[in-house]
Scaffold this motif. Structure first.
Motif, PDB file in Angstrom:
ATOM      1  N   ARG A 376       0.789  -1.306   0.076  1.00 21.61           N
ATOM      2  CA  ARG A 376      -0.030   0.022  -0.047  1.00 21.61           C
ATOM      3  C   ARG A 376       1.045   1.096   0.177  1.00 21.61           C
ATOM      4  NH1 ARG A 376      -4.211   0.272   3.657  1.00 21.61           N
ATOM      5  NH2 ARG A 376      -3.681   2.529   4.096  1.00 21.61           N
ATOM      6  N   ARG A 377       2.176   1.026   0.024  1.00 19.22           N
ATOM      7  CA  ARG A 377       2.849   2.358  -0.079  1.00 19.22           C
ATOM      8  C   ARG A 377       2.752   3.031  -1.456  1.00 19.22           C
ATOM      9  NH1 ARG A 377       8.768  -0.402   0.686  1.00 19.22           N
ATOM     10  NH2 ARG A 377       7.638  -1.531  -1.291  1.00 19.22           N
ATOM     11  N   PRO A 378       2.891   4.386  -1.516  1.00 26.00           N
ATOM     12  CA  PRO A 378       2.669   4.855  -2.868  1.00 26.00           C
ATOM     13  C   PRO A 378       3.816   4.323  -3.872  1.00 26.00           C
ATOM     14  CG  PRO A 378       2.802   6.528  -1.149  1.00 26.00           C
ATOM     15  CD  PRO A 378       3.198   5.282  -0.409  1.00 26.00           C
ATOM     16  N   LEU A 379       4.758   4.071  -3.590  1.00 25.92           N
ATOM     17  CA  LEU A 379       5.735   3.427  -4.224  1.00 25.92           C
ATOM     18  C   LEU A 379       5.166   2.310  -5.137  1.00 25.92           C
ATOM     19  CD1 LEU A 379       9.248   4.287  -2.803  1.00 25.92           C
ATOM     20  CD2 LEU A 379       7.943   5.544  -4.494  1.00 25.92           C
ATOM     21  N   PHE A 382       2.600   2.925  -7.384  1.00 27.63           N
ATOM     22  CA  PHE A 382       3.789   3.491  -8.676  1.00 27.63           C
ATOM     23  C   PHE A 382       4.171   2.371  -9.398  1.00 27.63           C
ATOM     24  CE2 PHE A 382       7.681   4.186 -10.176  1.00 27.63           C
ATOM     25  CZ  PHE A 382       7.416   5.275 -11.353  1.00 27.63           C
ATOM     26  N   THR A 408       1.627   9.918 -14.122  1.00 27.38           N
ATOM     27  CA  THR A 408       1.662   8.636 -13.141  1.00 27.38           C
ATOM     28  C   THR A 408       1.381   9.134 -11.833  1.00 27.38           C
ATOM     29  OG1 THR A 408       3.610   8.265 -14.666  1.00 27.38           O
ATOM     30  CG2 THR A 408       3.376   6.822 -12.743  1.00 27.38           C
ATOM     31  N   TRP A 409       1.895  10.038 -11.360  1.00 28.84           N
ATOM     32  CA  TRP A 409       1.673  10.393  -9.794  1.00 28.84           C
ATOM     33  C   TRP A 409       0.112  10.800  -9.730  1.00 28.84           C
ATOM     34  CZ3 TRP A 409       4.413   8.715  -6.355  1.00 28.84           C
ATOM     35  CH2 TRP A 409       5.583   8.324  -6.498  1.00 28.84           C
ATOM     36  N   VAL A 412      -1.641   7.646  -9.224  1.00 32.95           N
ATOM     37  CA  VAL A 412      -1.046   6.953  -7.818  1.00 32.95           C
ATOM     38  C   VAL A 412      -1.940   7.829  -6.661  1.00 32.95           C
ATOM     39  CG1 VAL A 412       0.579   6.985  -6.048  1.00 32.95           C
ATOM     40  CG2 VAL A 412       1.266   6.359  -8.534  1.00 32.95           C
ATOM     41  N   ASN A 413      -2.022   9.104  -6.957  1.00 31.46           N
ATOM     42  CA  ASN A 413      -2.897   9.931  -5.911  1.00 31.46           C
ATOM     43  C   ASN A 413      -4.157   9.596  -5.974  1.00 31.46           C
ATOM     44  OD1 ASN A 413      -0.746  11.471  -4.979  1.00 31.46           O
ATOM     45  ND2 ASN A 413      -0.903  13.156  -6.341  1.00 31.46           N
ATOM     46  N   GLU A 416      -4.751   6.089  -4.247  1.00 31.98           N
ATOM     47  CA  GLU A 416      -4.415   6.198  -2.877  1.00 31.98           C
ATOM     48  C   GLU A 416      -5.563   6.642  -2.318  1.00 31.98           C
ATOM     49  OE1 GLU A 416      -1.098   8.313  -1.570  1.00 31.98           O
ATOM     50  OE2 GLU A 416      -0.560   6.769  -0.049  1.00 31.98           O
ATOM     51  N   TYR A 420     -11.152   6.261   0.652  1.00 35.13           N
ATOM     52  CA  TYR A 420     -11.543   6.960   1.441  1.00 35.13           C
ATOM     53  C   TYR A 420     -12.392   8.183   0.994  1.00 35.13           C
ATOM     54  CZ  TYR A 420      -7.435   4.685   3.322  1.00 35.13           C
ATOM     55  OH  TYR A 420      -6.364   3.732   3.574  1.00 35.13           O
ATOM     56  N   PRO A 421     -13.703   7.900   1.050  1.00 34.23           N
ATOM     57  CA  PRO A 421     -14.463   8.932   0.356  1.00 34.23           C
ATOM     58  C   PRO A 421     -14.567  10.382   0.997  1.00 34.23           C
ATOM     59  CG  PRO A 421     -15.730   7.063   1.011  1.00 34.23           C
ATOM     60  CD  PRO A 421     -14.514   6.746   1.586  1.00 34.23           C
ATOM     61  N   ALA A 422     -14.153  10.251   2.090  1.00 32.26           N
ATOM     62  CA  ALA A 422     -14.175  11.702   2.657  1.00 32.26           C
ATOM     63  C   ALA A 422     -12.872  12.602   2.133  1.00 32.26           C
ATOM     64  CB  ALA A 422     -13.950  11.612   4.250  1.00 32.26           C
ATOM     65  N   THR A 423     -11.925  11.836   1.575  1.00 30.71           N
ATOM     66  CA  THR A 423     -10.684  12.645   1.113  1.00 30.71           C
ATOM     67  C   THR A 423     -10.815  13.080  -0.360  1.00 30.71           C
ATOM     68  OG1 THR A 423      -9.609  10.576   0.721  1.00 30.71           O
ATOM     69  CG2 THR A 423      -9.273  11.615   2.947  1.00 30.71           C
TER      70      THR A 423
ATOM     71  N   GLU B 169     -13.491   3.945   8.177  1.00 32.62           N
ATOM     72  CA  GLU B 169     -13.032   4.349   6.879  1.00 32.62           C
ATOM     73  C   GLU B 169     -11.557   4.497   6.932  1.00 32.62           C
ATOM     74  OE1 GLU B 169     -15.102   7.699   5.338  1.00 32.62           O
ATOM     75  OE2 GLU B 169     -17.046   6.411   4.988  1.00 32.62           O
ATOM     76  N   THR B 287       7.191   4.071   4.568  1.00 36.10           N
ATOM     77  CA  THR B 287       5.970   3.597   3.803  1.00 36.10           C
ATOM     78  C   THR B 287       5.090   4.501   3.076  1.00 36.10           C
ATOM     79  OG1 THR B 287       4.530   3.775   6.006  1.00 36.10           O
ATOM     80  CG2 THR B 287       5.966   1.568   5.479  1.00 36.10           C
ATOM     81  N   ARG B 288       5.439   5.827   3.426  1.00 41.24           N
ATOM     82  CA  ARG B 288       4.465   6.958   3.000  1.00 41.24           C
ATOM     83  C   ARG B 288       5.107   7.704   2.008  1.00 41.24           C
ATOM     84  NH1 ARG B 288       0.627   4.562   2.986  1.00 41.24           N
ATOM     85  NH2 ARG B 288      -0.391   6.314   1.809  1.00 41.24           N
ATOM     86  N   SER B 289       6.420   7.673   1.958  1.00 45.34           N
ATOM     87  CA  SER B 289       7.163   8.360   1.094  1.00 45.34           C
ATOM     88  C   SER B 289       6.781   8.177  -0.300  1.00 45.34           C
ATOM     89  CB  SER B 289       8.306   8.145   1.457  1.00 45.34           C
ATOM     90  OG  SER B 289       9.385   8.885   0.456  1.00 45.34           O
ATOM     91  N   ARG B 290       6.931   9.391  -1.104  1.00 47.69           N
ATOM     92  CA  ARG B 290       6.929   9.282  -2.633  1.00 47.69           C
ATOM     93  C   ARG B 290       8.297   9.180  -3.081  1.00 47.69           C
ATOM     94  NH1 ARG B 290       1.822  10.128  -1.491  1.00 47.69           N
ATOM     95  NH2 ARG B 290       0.241  10.189  -3.048  1.00 47.69           N
TER      96      ARG B 290
END
Lengths: 443, 310
Positions: A376-379, A382, A408-409, A412-413, A416, A420-423, B169, B287-290
């Motif tokens: 689940r890391r952004p990487l 990616f 690409t990003w 990812v965004n 990610e 999470y509907p709220a975001t 959530e 873990t969160r870094s891009r």
């Protein structure tokens, strides 16, 4: 035996008098003793042999069907528990191609087994390469030395065997009953990899295997092994690569030989120089070590070929716009859209089943669930987008143009934020979850 | 030979008592209770001692009478011993005595149970309730599955009312760690237990905390650690043990399938919030870094940089 030590043993067992010397009495005394001895023996056995495979055990010869090509059709349901083998046998009926290694001449089968044993040893003493100088220091660099592999085989037996099986075929005793089925390593194919697609290497880096070991594959039955010592994890990764290479050599040879009028030559014309091709044509003995070296070389190259993510181009304040752009890329409407949604139907909530390279079924991930098998890391996201998941038919995203990095990003965004509907920005949220979905107010 | 049974019972009982004494007197053997590292541990241990003492007394008494009777009246002895069947006084005695014993145990255990299970649990996590209650310093969602624990740490402060929504959530910035429970000494930790498949049981012996996870339910738990066992070492980028206590185990205490035995985790209690925050920052960076270089500093130099363009 023990029954005789306590003269009234049978009476105590049944609470009534049994004539002495009768057949019954003898039987009871016998089975009573057997029961006591069995408990003692089981107790002693469970203390012994905690380490490693028996030394006289060798890897079994591949006897299950080879999936040459899985069907294009999408089935309605996955095979029932324990029914994978049967469903693979029926693949030909729905447009797949399967080969049966049992149909090889017995002499050829024996030769393949002999050569594999020479190159890869036994479960108790695994190795890669026949110990001669063929591999150079490649084996050492990839941590495929026999000491690490022996340690890996002990750890594998303890932690992995019951799902992934002795030869890494994914058919261990528990493996039959879980879905998705445990990975069959014997094609040397791995799903979650981070190597550069430009180099055309479908190999994992050791780090990819270690990530899977440490975190498990969330959403499947593969648990996290992160609390094992790092040394043991490294040894496990080595042993998995060992099983992968061994299985791949076996798989490739059998697959080639089973095709009509095929010759060994088809296998290696890609990598042997011309003058050696004629020599190799004659004999598997010449070919196998070269092939092993080639594969080990590919694993080694993969180590340095990480697909480096480009620098993140956005400020925090631009996130919302980025998510919106990612949403459009994901859809199939915009002109430059990638159409991810055509497989991840309804953002994955209604994804259809489809065949993967192993002939088993999987379906495109439900991206609203926030469960990512490959991490689940952004990487990780990616790498999944840029690299695809080749064995399961997920293509790599083909992003072109000068906005490639940004796009690409954006994806990812979007992915990610999707669970999470709220975001999510309002228009995206309405499109994904519908305007009626109640979103609890953030605090 | 006719006193065989009395001798056998006497030997076994004496051996058991001797084991008990050894286990208690030599803690280094590890046969007695595990380390206790939470506020409720002491109370639960006191309960254990109370119950052991009560039961032990009656056990020794009944076994003593049994052995004495076997010795005194072997089957080969002449005549019959006098039966006590129908002795009213005895019957009243052995009804009243256990009753009193059980009442004592109940009276002693109710407050402990109440403190361990209900005090300080954010009531918003209980169904149909949105009252405010004392805030927790840390909220962790524990999701059990066959066969590991996924722990989701809230990385931003949550209000009591927000906990329930967060549990349902989450947010993209949450930190998800497998099998590692990190807290700091003195933190009021609120755990929310869930399972994705079968019944598991979240058991941390050092905290004396054990709770089944049930499908379809979110079960709140609460604890406060009193002893720390690790600290975060920024130079090494990992937690290091601070004393011989080393690691405390988290185990699944409910048979949950073939790999139940290895469904284990570790409890890390940091000495203070600073050390915990350092660990959290480090883990978030990991873990969160891009950016790969922020995650793995050595990546920049050791890996070829021809990665991206195709």
């Amino acid at each position: 035996m023990l029954g005789t030590l306590i003269p009234s043993f049978p009476e105590r067992l049944f609470g009534r008098q049994i004539p002495s010397g009768s057949q019954w009495r003898k039987k009871l005394r016998f089975w009573g003793s057997v029961r006591i001895v069995a408990v003692l023996v089981l107790g002693i056995c469970s203390c012994a042999d905690k380490e490693g495979y028996p030394h006289d055990l060798s890897y079994p010869q591949r006897a299950d069907l080879i999936v040459e090509e899985s069907p294009k059709l999408n089935p309605n349901n996955p095979s029932p528990p324990g029914g994978l083998e049967k469903s693979i046998a029926n693949l030909a009926l729905v447009g797949g191609k399967i080969l049966d290694p049992i149909k090889l001449p017995e002499a050829t089968q024996a030769e393949i087994t002999k050569l594999l044993d020479e190159q890869f040893g036994t479960p108790a003493q695994p190795r890669v390469g026949n110990g001669k100088a063929e591999l150079g220091d490649l084996g050492k660099k990839l941590k495929l030395d026999s000491q690490t592999l022996a340690q890996g085989s002990v750890a594998y037996r303890r932690n992995c065997l019951h799902c992934h099986g002795l030869s890494g075929d994914g058919k261990g005793s528990s493996g039959l009953w879980v879905h998705p089925p445990p990975r069959d390593f014997r094609q040397g194919r791995f799903k979650f990899i981070s190597t550069n697609p430009a180099k055309n290497l479908n190999r994992p880096r050791r780090e990819d295997i270690l990530r899977t070991l440490r975190m498990g594959l969330h959403g499947t039955s593969m648990p996290a092994f992160g609390i094992l010592p790092l040394e043991e994890l490294e040894a496990l990764a080595s042993y998995v690569i060992h099983l992968g290479i061994r299985g791949e050599v076996e798989f490739s040879i059998e697959k080639t030989l089973l095709k009509p009028q095929s010759q060994v030559i088809n296998l290696f014309e890609n990598f042997l120089p011309d003058e050696e091709v004629s020599k190799a044509q004659e004999t598997l003995t010449y070919f196998v070590p070269k092939f092993v070296k080639e594969i080990v070389g590919q694993y080694h190259t993969a180590e340095s070929q990480i697909l480096i993510p480009p620098e993140y181009p956005f400020k925090d304040s631009e996130l919302s716009d980025s998510i919106k752009r990612g949403f459009r890329l994901f859809s199939s409407q915009a002109p430059d859209a990638l159409g991810c949604v055509s497989c991840h139907i309804d953002y994955g909530r209604q994804s259809p089943w489809q065949y993967d390279e192993w002939g088993s079924l999987n379906r495109p991930s439900n991206l609203t669930a926030g469960i990512y098998k490959g991490g689940r890391r952004p990487l990780d996201l990616f790498w999944r987008i840029k690299r695809g998941i080749p064995p399961s038919k997920m293509p790599a995203a083909t992003l072109t143009g000068e906005d490639e990095v940004k796009k690409t990003w954006d994806l990812v965004n979007f992915i990610e934020a999707l669970p999470y509907p709220a975001t999510l920005p309002e228009e995206v949220r309405n499109a994904v979850y519908g305007p009626t979905r109640r979103i609890a107010k953030p605090n | 030979m006719h006193r065989f049974w009395s001798l056998l019972f006497a030997t076994v009982n004496l051996a058991c008592l001797a084991l008990l004494v050894v286990a208690f007197a030599c803690p280094e053997l590890g046969w007695w209770l595990p380390d206790s590292a939470s506020t409720q541990a002491i109370e639960i241990d006191s309960l254990f001692y109370l119950i052991t003492a009560l039961c032990g007394f009656f056990f020794v008494a009944t076994e003593g009478i049994l052995i004495y009777s076997l010795w005194k009246f072997p089957s080969t002895a002449p005549g019959n011993p006098k039966p006590i069947h129908g002795h009213l006084g005895l019957e009243i005695g052995w009804t009243i005595a256990p009753l009193v014993g059980l009442l004592v145990i109940t009276a002693a255990s109710l407050p402990v149970w109440q403190a361990a299970r209900y005090q300080g649990i954010p009531t918003s996590t209980l169904p149909g309730n949105s009252e405010t209650s004392p805030d927790a310093d840390q909220v962790i969602l524990v999701t059990a599955r066959q066969w590991d624990w996924h722990l989701k740490y809230a990385t931003e402060p949550l209000s009591s009312e927000g906990i329930r929504q967060w549990a349902a959530e989450g947010t993209p910035s949450d930190l998800v760690v497998a099998n590692e429970l990190h807290v700091w000494k003195g933190a009021k930790v609120s755990l929310l237990l869930r399972t994705t498949d079968v019944i598991h049981s979240f058991f941390v012996p050092a905290l004396r905390l054990k709770q089944d996870t049930l499908p379809g339910k979110t079960i709140p738990m609460r604890f406060e650690a009193t002893v720390s066992n690790v600290r975060f070492d920024p130079a090494e980028g990992r937690v290091v043990p601070t004393d011989t206590k080393g690691s405390w185990e988290i185990a699944c205490a409910e048979l949950c399938g073939g790999n139940h035995f290895r469904m284990r985790g570790k409890l890390f209690v940091h000495p203070d919030r600073k050390s915990y925050d350092a660990w959290l920052d480090h883990s978030k960076r990991q873990t969160r870094s891009r950016s790969l270089t922020a995650m793995v500093p050595q990546a920049a130099s050791s890996i070829q940089k021809d990665g991206f363009t195709q």
